[in-house]
Scaffold this active site. Structure first.
Site, short mmCIF file in Angstrom:
data_model
loop_
_atom_site.label_atom_id
_atom_site.label_comp_id
_atom_site.label_asym_id
_atom_site.label_seq_id
_atom_site.Cartn_x
_atom_site.Cartn_y
_atom_site.Cartn_z
N ARG A 137 27.06 30.10 33.41
CA ARG A 137 26.54 28.85 33.98
C ARG A 137 25.24 29.09 34.72
O ARG A 137 24.31 28.31 34.63
CB ARG A 137 27.58 28.20 34.90
N ASP A 167 28.57 20.90 34.79
CA ASP A 167 29.61 19.89 34.95
C ASP A 167 29.06 18.48 34.80
O ASP A 167 28.83 17.76 35.78
CB ASP A 167 30.28 20.06 36.32
N ASP A 174 26.01 25.50 42.64
CA ASP A 174 27.20 24.89 42.07
C ASP A 174 27.17 23.42 42.46
O ASP A 174 27.51 23.05 43.58
CB ASP A 174 28.45 25.58 42.63
N ASP A 213 31.70 31.75 34.94
CA ASP A 213 31.43 30.51 35.65
C ASP A 213 31.21 30.83 37.13
O ASP A 213 31.41 31.98 37.57
CB ASP A 213 32.63 29.56 35.48
N HIS A 232 34.84 20.17 26.27
CA HIS A 232 35.43 20.65 27.52
C HIS A 232 35.76 19.45 28.38
O HIS A 232 35.11 18.40 28.27
CB HIS A 232 34.45 21.60 28.23
N ASP A 259 40.66 28.37 30.98
CA ASP A 259 40.00 28.27 32.28
C ASP A 259 40.81 29.04 33.33
O ASP A 259 41.73 29.80 33.01
CB ASP A 259 39.82 26.80 32.64
#
Length: 853
Positions: free
Chosen positions: A538, A554, A234, A479, A612, A366
């Protein structure tokens, strides 16, 4: 079908005890392995043990580790190489569930053999596999040419566990020994278990793949720098043009030159590093050397020998499967934000698309839509009536995606957590208790998705009677499934967490793969196997293409992030993951209106098309930037919807064959060296060439149109251009440079409505772009757009379209054929040589011909 041999190494030649026992951080493995000197391989093959069978022979030898070498010739021009310990103290992890089946083998035969090595036939008379004994080395040759070598630089390494022991003084009451007896006490195992192997590719300068990295399409040399790292993380605001690890890991590398394309699939799910060294001096024969290093597991490598790009894609698809065939609506436009505030906000956004005449198929929610970050729930104050909200979307023939992350809030009153704990389905820590870490809900547990029973339970939670407030038009977004642990090392799960018999370090890169697998299965099960799922993930691994879509994580609202989205998606497509895209507009920060417009224009021509944004950014629905920008964004989205029939048939072919949707130009023009490093333009299928405008303030771009003797047509003006040229194109803010290949027929729908479902019964338009020989071909694929009936009941239409001898023809395998014998309304633009036929009244499911006289 397999060659089994032993490889041995004297540990004293390379393994120092001080290194083994002071090992602490995984990065030490990379540094230690990279510090090994080339040409000092301590391994030799014991060819006297070689057998053409599955039997294994052990030759005990003190202070030596015995390895088992297995060589397989696989169907489809592939070779598999496996190296494992012959008698490990503890079994080593081998990756399950990624291969779609045991790869079928073909016979191997010995051509010649002596004390120095053995030569094996790979079927073709000219293709051989040469096993050299000392030092151990493998070469795959075709005639006089070496295609690929293993361990030619002597960097094979296979660390192994050792018994951990200590001397303890024990007191025996019946004996009078002063001070007791000193005896060895075994305390389990110790030491690192990393592996390494080098590959040499003579004649190769260009290599690609091993996503995910925010870097160019062509992989760079890592000499003097960090290796490419494959470890799902992440990553907050990732760096560009950097070999750092990102959210997914596919350990597949492709090599290409004008003569051949090949692939290397390093089948290992542990943390992995890839070193690349290229010798491209003008006075020397080019060569690229690749070295793979993994923290644990075994050496298991599939060598895909091509020779054409399409062959490599077929070979890899035969191992890990093809891209899932999504619902048609998933190929349309998606509107997302962290977060839409409540049901009224969703209603207003839904209405906004209609008020501004902009099509949209999905609105996304989300993490804030849940009750305190408890997934499979709804916030009772903000989303009190989810069924009513979903029905409002259904009334407009739109759909919704809601996020479901794999970190589960530790709360005894939360059904999901209570069931996971009572069924003992959580990942464990090293002491045997449930592993817990910090994520969005606070303290969280992590389901052990490596277990089939955990995945089955997770899938069952998507049933309509379990996931309250869900309906058939609600789909799922996974996610944070690297898995993200805010208080873990590098924001991920501790490597000594336990999955049954295995540590997390052995299988880390598989976690997200399994989460998406279980989620997709849940969406299928809830419809009793009738409806196709849509799941965005993701984190990913090899084989993730079978379960849905991937996005690049991201990103930021910066021009360089727009540019990098192209090579990132191209590399994903090269390794089987065709359904990919980047957050339009950038997730972090706020784009200028110019950047936002350009990103919509680029995103409209990438497989997954979703806007997004981060919760701290200003709202950016398409109509919030003034009438002119709204019109520009609308036009980009309209172009996407017009091409949905073409996108849909590309996905159908990807599902059938494993061929990528978004292609580097060298895939279709493998002999054109000018395309080998090109990553600012690309092909969609064979027939559309796209060169997005990615420079701020651009007034022109230069597109390369490939193909000597071929022609390309500007899709907006129908202007014809010759191939094999660099074409300068003046651009304005409304320009999206796209070209159709001469000799192709592309289906479109020009009546654009509020969603793709509203367009299902509208007529098709065929764009026939003639080759210099005045011919063209294409196809049309149609099914119901959302069920598996195309597969289970063969309910689909698949037409072959051709233009030759002034006749446009649509045919299938049916015997019936119909020629239209009436005049049609038409327009002819003499300046552009464009003929437009209107309302021919033909059924797309029938055989027909239209003759131009």
């Amino acid at each position: 079908h397999a060659i089994i041999a032993q490889v041995e190494v004297n540990l004293n030649t390379w393994c120092r005890e001080d290194i083994v026992f002071t090992f602490a951080l995984c990065v030490h493995e990379s540094r230690r392995q990279r510090a090994m000197k080339a040409g000092q391989s301590p391994y030799r093959a014991l060819l006297d043990t070689l057998e053409l069978s599955d039997s294994r022979v052990l030759v005990p030898s003190f202070l030596q580790v015995h390895l088992l070498l297995e060589l397989y010739r696989l169907q489809g021009n592939m070779t598999r190489v496996k190296i494992n310990e012959l008698k490990p103290l503890k079994p080593r992890f081998e990756v399950p569930d990624v291969l779609i089946a045991d790869p079928p083998t073909e016979p191997l035969s010995v051509v010649s053999r002596d004390e120095n090595g053995v030569v094996l036939s790979l079927g073709d008379e000219a293709r051989r596999l040469i096993v050299s004994a000392q030092p151990f080395r493998l070469d795959i040759v075709e005639g006089p040419q070496v295609l690929l070598s293993l361990n030619s630089r002597g960097l094979l390494a296979f660390e192994h566990l050792r018994p951990r022991s200590t001397n303890c003084r024990l007191q025996f009451p019946s004996l009078s020994h002063n001070g007791g007896t000193l005896v060895p006490l075994m305390l389990g195992y110790t030491g690192p278990t990393s592996i390494s192997l080098d590959f040499s590719l003579p004649g190769v300068e260009h290599v690609y793949g091993i996503p995910e990295h925010a870097d160019n399409l062509k992989l760079k040399s890592t000499d003097g720098g960090d290796p490419y790292r494959l470890y799902n993380l992440d990553v907050f605001q990732y760096e560009l043009y950097n070999p750092m690890a990102l959210y997914g890991a596919v350990p597949v590398l492709l090599s290409h030159n004008a003569q051949r394309t090949m692939g290397i699939f390093w089948f290992n799910a542990a943390e992995t590093w890839v070193d690349i060294s290229s010798n491209t001096g003008a006075s020397e024969t080019p060569q690229t050397d690749i070295r793979w290093i993994s923290e644990s597991g075994i050496i298991d490598v599939f060598i895909m020998l091509g020779p054409k790009p399409a062959d490599v894609f077929t070979q890899y698809a035969s191992l890990t499967g093809t891209q899932s065939f999504p619902p048609l609506s998933a190929l349309a436009y998606h509107q997302c934000r962290w977060n839409y505030n409540d049901q009224e906000d969703v209603r207003a956004v839904n209405q906004g698309f209609d008020e501004h005449d902009i099509p949209c198929d999905f609105i996304w929610l989300d993490i804030e839509h849940t009750d305190g970050k408890r997934y499979f729930t709804w916030d009772p104050s903000k989303f009190p009536k989810p069924l009513e909200m979903l029905q409002d979307l259904t009334d407009k023939r739109r759909k919704m995606v809601a996020i479901v992350d794999p970190h589960i809030k530790v709360d005894s009153g939360y059904k999901i957590h209570s069931e996971l704990r009572s069924k003992n389905l959580y990942v464990k820590n090293k002491d045997g208790a449930d592993y817990e870490g910090w994520c969005w809900p606070g303290n969280a547990g992590y389901p052990d998705f490596i277990r089939p029973d955990t995945r089955a339970w997770w899938a069952s939670m998507f049933a309509y009677d379990q996931y309250e407030g869900s309906t058939e038009n609600l789909y799922t977004w996974n996610d944070m499934n690297e898995p993200s642990v805010f208080n873990g090392p590098e924001v991920t799960m501790h490597k000594d967490a336990v999955h049954g018999a295995w540590e997390h370090r052995d299988l880390h890169n598989l976690y997200g793969f399994y989460v998406q697998m279980a989620t997709a299965e849940g969406l299928i099960q809830r419809s009793e196997g009738k409806e196709r799922p849509f799941v965005l993930t993701r984190a990913f691994f090899a084989g993730s293409q079978r379960y849905g879509a991937v996005w690049t994580g991201d990103n930021a609202a910066e021009w360089d992030h727009l540019k990098i989205s192209i090579p990132m998606c191209l590399n994903l497509n090269l390794v089987g993951i065709s359904f990919c895209g980047a957050d339009v507009g950038g997730f972090f920060k706020s784009p200028s209106t110019e950047l936002l417009v350009r990103w919509y224009q680029a995103g409209a021509y990438q497989p997954f098309f979703r806007a997004h944004a981060h919760m701290d950014t200003p709202r950016r629905e398409p109509w919030l930037f003034g009438p002119e920008n709204t019109a520009l964004i609308r036009e980009a989205i309209l172009q996407r919807y017009a091409l949905l029939p073409y996108w849909y048939q590309l996905f159908y072919h990807a599902y059938l064959t494993g061929q990528p949707i978004m292609r580097p130009l060298w895939v279709e023009y493998p002999g054109d060296a000018s395309t080998f490093a090109m990553d600012d333009q690309y092909l969609l299928g064979r027939d559309l060439l796209v060169h997005p405008v990615t420079e701020e303030g651009a007034r022109g771009i230069t597109a390369y149109l490939p193909g000597q003797g071929e022609v390309w047509y500007d899709v907006h003006t129908f202007q014809k251009h010759n191939g094999a040229q660099n074409l300068y194109i003046p651009v304005t803010i409304s320009s999206i440079p796209v070209f159709q290949h001469g000799g192709s027929i592309i289906p479109k729908k020009l009546r654009i409505r509020r969603s793709s479902s509203c367009m299902e019964n509208d007529p098709y338009t065929f764009i026939v772009a003639l080759s210099p020989q005045r011919t063209a071909e294409g196809e049309l694929y149609i099914d119901d757009g959302h069920t598996f009936s195309y597969r289970t009941e063969k309910k689909f239409i698949h037409r072959r379209l051709t233009f030759a001898n002034n006749t446009l023809t649509s045919r299938s395998d049916a015997l019936f054929h119909f020629t239209l014998e009436s005049s049609l309304d038409f327009e002819f633009d003499t300046a552009m040589s464009v003929l437009t036929l209107r309302k021919p009244g033909m059924n797309v499911g029938a055989d027909w011909s239209i003759l131009l006289q």
